[in-house]
Motif scaffolding. Sequence first.
Motif, PDB file in Angstrom:
ATOM      1  N   ALA A 158       0.790  -1.324  -0.255  1.00  0.00           N
ATOM      2  CA  ALA A 158      -0.082   0.128  -0.172  1.00  0.00           C
ATOM      3  C   ALA A 158       0.793   0.733   0.185  1.00  0.00           C
ATOM      4  N   GLY A 159       2.268   1.309  -0.131  1.00  0.00           N
ATOM      5  CA  GLY A 159       2.827   2.250  -0.173  1.00  0.00           C
ATOM      6  C   GLY A 159       3.041   3.447  -1.877  1.00  0.00           C
ATOM      7  N   ILE A 160       3.513   4.383  -1.219  1.00  0.00           N
ATOM      8  CA  ILE A 160       4.081   5.262  -2.078  1.00  0.00           C
ATOM      9  C   ILE A 160       4.897   5.247  -3.659  1.00  0.00           C
ATOM     10  N   THR A 161       4.940   5.024  -4.376  1.00  0.00           N
ATOM     11  CA  THR A 161       5.803   3.949  -5.547  1.00  0.00           C
ATOM     12  C   THR A 161       5.629   5.683  -6.047  1.00  0.00           C
ATOM     13  N   GLY A 162       5.438   6.694  -6.697  1.00  0.00           N
ATOM     14  CA  GLY A 162       6.041   7.667  -7.331  1.00  0.00           C
ATOM     15  C   GLY A 162       4.680   8.925  -7.577  1.00  0.00           C
ATOM     16  N   ALA A 163       5.115  10.183  -7.957  1.00  0.00           N
ATOM     17  CA  ALA A 163       4.191  11.065  -7.825  1.00  0.00           C
ATOM     18  C   ALA A 163       4.221  11.534  -9.450  1.00  0.00           C
ATOM     19  N   GLY A 164       3.212  12.308 -10.075  1.00  0.00           N
ATOM     20  CA  GLY A 164       3.141  12.764 -10.925  1.00  0.00           C
ATOM     21  C   GLY A 164       2.339  14.338 -11.152  1.00  0.00           C
ATOM     22  N   ASP A 165       2.056  15.100 -11.947  1.00  0.00           N
ATOM     23  CA  ASP A 165       1.860  16.418 -12.133  1.00  0.00           C
ATOM     24  C   ASP A 165       0.229  16.445 -12.551  1.00  0.00           C
ATOM     25  N   VAL A 166      -0.938  16.984 -12.278  1.00  0.00           N
ATOM     26  CA  VAL A 166      -1.839  17.020 -13.262  1.00  0.00           C
ATOM     27  C   VAL A 166      -1.986  18.652 -12.819  1.00  0.00           C
ATOM     28  N   GLU A 167      -2.477  18.918 -14.896  1.00  0.00           N
ATOM     29  CA  GLU A 167      -2.533  20.547 -14.937  1.00  0.00           C
ATOM     30  C   GLU A 167      -4.127  20.495 -14.520  1.00  0.00           C
ATOM     31  N   LYS A 168      -4.570  21.862 -14.019  1.00  0.00           N
ATOM     32  CA  LYS A 168      -5.652  21.933 -13.927  1.00  0.00           C
ATOM     33  C   LYS A 168      -6.334  23.417 -14.742  1.00  0.00           C
ATOM     34  N   ASP A 172      -2.094  25.915 -13.255  1.00  0.00           N
ATOM     35  CA  ASP A 172      -1.700  24.938 -12.174  1.00  0.00           C
ATOM     36  C   ASP A 172      -1.352  24.173 -12.286  1.00  0.00           C
ATOM     37  N   HIS A 173      -0.933  23.165 -11.246  1.00  0.00           N
ATOM     38  CA  HIS A 173      -0.803  21.642 -11.764  1.00  0.00           C
ATOM     39  C   HIS A 173      -0.286  21.100  -9.956  1.00  0.00           C
ATOM     40  N   VAL A 174      -1.227  19.641  -9.618  1.00  0.00           N
ATOM     41  CA  VAL A 174      -1.278  19.096  -8.274  1.00  0.00           C
ATOM     42  C   VAL A 174      -1.343  17.901  -8.078  1.00  0.00           C
ATOM     43  N   ARG A 175      -0.244  17.863  -7.261  1.00  0.00           N
ATOM     44  CA  ARG A 175       0.341  16.497  -7.185  1.00  0.00           C
ATOM     45  C   ARG A 175      -0.392  15.111  -6.951  1.00  0.00           C
ATOM     46  N   TYR A 176      -0.340  14.248  -7.815  1.00  0.00           N
ATOM     47  CA  TYR A 176      -0.679  13.107  -7.251  1.00  0.00           C
ATOM     48  C   TYR A 176       0.345  12.127  -7.075  1.00  0.00           C
ATOM     49  N   TRP A 177      -0.280  10.678  -6.717  1.00  0.00           N
ATOM     50  CA  TRP A 177       0.460   9.809  -5.585  1.00  0.00           C
ATOM     51  C   TRP A 177       0.207   8.883  -5.803  1.00  0.00           C
ATOM     52  N   TYR A 178       1.559   8.156  -6.470  1.00  0.00           N
ATOM     53  CA  TYR A 178       0.799   6.703  -6.921  1.00  0.00           C
ATOM     54  C   TYR A 178       1.615   5.377  -6.160  1.00  0.00           C
ATOM     55  N   ARG A 179       0.293   4.613  -5.699  1.00  0.00           N
ATOM     56  CA  ARG A 179       1.111   3.365  -4.871  1.00  0.00           C
ATOM     57  C   ARG A 179       1.074   2.024  -6.015  1.00  0.00           C
ATOM     58  N   ALA A 180       1.341   1.607  -4.744  1.00  0.00           N
ATOM     59  CA  ALA A 180       2.001  -0.568  -5.254  1.00  0.00           C
ATOM     60  C   ALA A 180       0.872  -0.526  -5.896  1.00  0.00           C
ATOM     61  N   VAL A 181      -0.443  -0.788  -5.951  1.00  0.00           N
ATOM     62  CA  VAL A 181      -1.175  -1.574  -6.737  1.00  0.00           C
ATOM     63  C   VAL A 181      -2.200  -0.566  -7.169  1.00  0.00           C
ATOM     64  N   PRO A 182      -2.679  -0.954  -8.894  1.00  0.00           N
ATOM     65  CA  PRO A 182      -3.306  -0.612  -9.422  1.00  0.00           C
ATOM     66  C   PRO A 182      -4.935   0.392  -8.728  1.00  0.00           C
ATOM     67  N   SER A 183      -5.515   0.652  -8.730  1.00  0.00           N
ATOM     68  CA  SER A 183      -6.609   1.064  -8.242  1.00  0.00           C
ATOM     69  C   SER A 183      -7.653   1.558  -9.068  1.00  0.00           C
ATOM     70  N   GLY A 184      -8.938   1.609  -9.140  1.00  0.00           N
ATOM     71  CA  GLY A 184      -9.659   1.817 -10.269  1.00  0.00           C
ATOM     72  C   GLY A 184     -10.086   3.420 -10.010  1.00  0.00           C
ATOM     73  N   ALA A 275      -4.828  -7.591  -5.365  1.00  0.00           N
ATOM     74  CA  ALA A 275      -4.320  -6.729  -5.623  1.00  0.00           C
ATOM     75  C   ALA A 275      -3.267  -7.215  -4.614  1.00  0.00           C
ATOM     76  N   MET A 276      -4.070  -6.357  -3.889  1.00  0.00           N
ATOM     77  CA  MET A 276      -2.946  -5.838  -2.049  1.00  0.00           C
ATOM     78  C   MET A 276      -2.579  -7.167  -1.446  1.00  0.00           C
ATOM     79  N   ALA A 277      -3.439  -8.194  -1.584  1.00  0.00           N
ATOM     80  CA  ALA A 277      -3.859 -10.234  -1.036  1.00  0.00           C
ATOM     81  C   ALA A 277      -2.190 -10.275  -2.078  1.00  0.00           C
ATOM     82  N   GLU A 278      -2.279  -9.806  -3.017  1.00  0.00           N
ATOM     83  CA  GLU A 278      -1.576 -10.974  -3.797  1.00  0.00           C
ATOM     84  C   GLU A 278      -0.116 -10.130  -3.851  1.00  0.00           C
ATOM     85  N   HIS A 279       0.167  -8.700  -3.801  1.00  0.00           N
ATOM     86  CA  HIS A 279       1.592  -8.146  -3.372  1.00  0.00           C
ATOM     87  C   HIS A 279       2.094  -8.857  -2.024  1.00  0.00           C
ATOM     88  N   MET A 280       1.329  -8.831  -1.240  1.00  0.00           N
ATOM     89  CA  MET A 280       1.673  -9.377   0.239  1.00  0.00           C
ATOM     90  C   MET A 280       1.980 -10.854   0.107  1.00  0.00           C
TER      91      MET A 280
END
Length: 326
Positions: A158-168, A172-184, A275-280
Motif C-alpha cells: 500500500a506504499g507510495i511508489t511515485g508521483a505525477g503532476d496533473v494540470e488544472k 496550475d498543477h496538483v501533485r498525484y501520488w501513485y501506489r504499489a497496486v492499481p486502483s480504479g 491485488a493488495m493481498a497478492e502483493h503481500m
Amino acid sequence: MFVLLHVRRRQHHRSRRLLGVDVLDRGIAEATISISSYRVESPGVEGVGLRTNQFRADNLDSGSFSRVAEEFLLASRISRWDREFAISVMDYFGDPMIETYGKLDQDTYVEGDVLDLPPSSVARMAVSEAIRQRRTRRYYTGDPLHLADIAALMRDTAGITGAGDVEKSNGDHVRYWYRAVPSGGGLYPVELQFVALNVRGLDRGVYRYAPRRDQLVRTGDAETADALVASVSTPEDDLNPEAAAGIFCLIGHPWRSMRKYGPRGLRFVLHESGAMAEHMHLVATSLGVGTADYSSFFDDDANDALDCDGLSRLVLHMVLVGVPSE
C-alpha cells in the motif's frame, strides 16, 4: 434386493422409452438410474427451514429466496447508453476533484500516536521465483517477526511508489501520488491495518498504515487485537492465528469508489483488495515469511473490533503472517 432390482429395471425401461431409442448405452443408463434412485427429493423450498448453499444452488429456479450476489452482478453492469454513469465519471476530471485527488489520505493526527517504520527487509529472490514458490502457510511457530519484515509488506502492498503532476484549467498543477497496486480511478478505497500479535519492536495492538507519511498510526491496544483474533471462525486444527505474528486487515471504503462509479465501484474495491493481498503473498514469499488468505471471520465481530460500521467502512479481507512451521 429383489425389490430394488425390480425398481431399477422399471426405471431402465422407462428411460429407454423417454429417450425414444431402442438401445441405450448401458453405462449411461446405469449411472442415470443410480443418481435418480438416491436423489433426495425436496418437499418444497418453502418447507425447508435450514437452507444450505448447496440447497439454494439446486433450487435456483424456485423463486423462493433472494439472490443478492447475482443482484449485485446485475446492478454493477455498465450499459452503452448509461448517461448517468458517464456524467458521474466526467465530474472527476474537473478542477475541484483534481484538488481533492491531491489531498487523498493526507493524514492529520496526534503525533504521539505515530510510529516511524524502519528500512524494509531485503527480498531474497526475484518476483518470478516468488511466484513459483508461493504457497498458503496455515501454521506458524509462534516466533516473532521483525518490524522490518512488516514494513516491507506494508510498503510493497500500500506504499507510495511515485508521483505525477496533473494540470488544472488555469495552468496550475496538483501533485498525484501513485501506489504499489492499481486502483480504479486512482481513488485507493482500501485501507491497510495491521493487528500486531508478536512483532519485535511493536507492541501488541492495532495499527493503520499511513501511506503518505510512511508511518504507523496506533488505533487500538492489546484488548482490541484480542477482539479481532476472537472474530476468527476457523477451527485451530485448520489454522492457528494465535501463533501468527500478526494479521493484516484490508478495510474497504466503498463510497470512495461508488461516488464516482456507482455500484460498479464496489467491483473496483474488491479488485484492489485482491491485488493488495497478492502483493503481500509474493513479498512474504521473497522474505521467507508465511502468509494465508483469510476471509472466514465473523463480520460483525471483526467490524466491531476495528470500529467499522460494516457499510461505509468494513473489513473486506484478512491475511495472516508469521514464521511458517511447514
